[in-house]
Design a protein around this motif. Structure first.
Motif, mmCIF file in Angstrom:
data_model
loop_
_atom_site.group_PDB
_atom_site.id
_atom_site.type_symbol
_atom_site.label_atom_id
_atom_site.label_comp_id
_atom_site.label_asym_id
_atom_site.label_seq_id
_atom_site.Cartn_x
_atom_site.Cartn_y
_atom_site.Cartn_z
ATOM 1 N N ILE A 1 0.850 -1.196 0.000
ATOM 2 C CA ILE A 1 0.000 0.000 0.000
ATOM 3 C C ILE A 1 0.884 1.243 0.000
ATOM 4 O O ILE A 1 0.642 2.206 -0.731
ATOM 5 C CB ILE A 1 -0.936 0.018 1.223
ATOM 6 C CG1 ILE A 1 -1.884 -1.176 1.214
ATOM 7 C CG2 ILE A 1 -1.700 1.344 1.321
ATOM 8 C CD1 ILE A 1 -2.868 -1.216 0.091
ATOM 9 N N MET B 1 -6.149 4.477 -0.095
ATOM 10 C CA MET B 1 -7.199 3.505 0.196
ATOM 11 C C MET B 1 -8.586 4.140 0.141
ATOM 12 O O MET B 1 -9.550 3.485 -0.253
ATOM 13 C CB MET B 1 -6.940 2.832 1.545
ATOM 14 C CG MET B 1 -5.643 2.004 1.571
ATOM 15 S SD MET B 1 -5.380 0.966 0.089
ATOM 16 C CE MET B 1 -6.759 -0.160 0.201
ATOM 17 N N LEU C 1 -4.900 -3.743 -6.324
ATOM 18 C CA LEU C 1 -5.384 -3.409 -4.981
ATOM 19 C C LEU C 1 -6.593 -4.253 -4.592
ATOM 20 O O LEU C 1 -6.738 -4.631 -3.428
ATOM 21 C CB LEU C 1 -5.707 -1.918 -4.887
ATOM 22 C CG LEU C 1 -4.492 -0.995 -4.896
ATOM 23 C CD1 LEU C 1 -4.915 0.459 -5.098
ATOM 24 C CD2 LEU C 1 -3.682 -1.139 -3.615
#
Length: 104
Positions: free
Chosen positions: A38, A53, A92
């Motif tokens: 991330i 995110m 992701l």
């Protein structure tokens, strides 16, 4: 954890009926923010892991309600003015599907 085929079907059904979905704990109580993958994507887009995110969930069509007691983080969370590429979104999605902190 919900399996990815169920998650994908759920997103598809919700979209077809114009049902809005809230991203429950979009930052996974901070756990995903520490994930090195991330952090790598966040650096690529020149944003914080939290911004990445939140943008991810927004691009999936979710309503995001991040929680923070920190004014600086609250302001940062409002500054989502970039788009994640389709390839990175796919990566992701896979990453989150394999993370027990939150189902996609």
């Amino acid at each position: 954890m919900i399996r990815k085929s169920q998650e994908a079907r759920g997103r598809s059904v919700n979209l077809s009926f114009q049902v809005s979905v809230k991203a429950y704990s979009p930052l996974a109580h901070g756990r995903l923010l520490k994930d090195p993958r991330i952090r790598t994507y966040a650096e690529k887009y020149h944003v914080s892991p939290a911004q990445l995110m939140l943008a991810f969930d927004l691009q999936l069509g979710c309503i995001v309600l991040p929680k923070s007691d920190n004014v600086k983080e609250m302001q940062e969370n409002l500054n989502i003015d970039f788009e994640i590429s389709a390839d990175d979104m796919a990566d992701l999605v896979k990453l989150k599907e394999n993370t027990q902190t939150m189902a996609v």
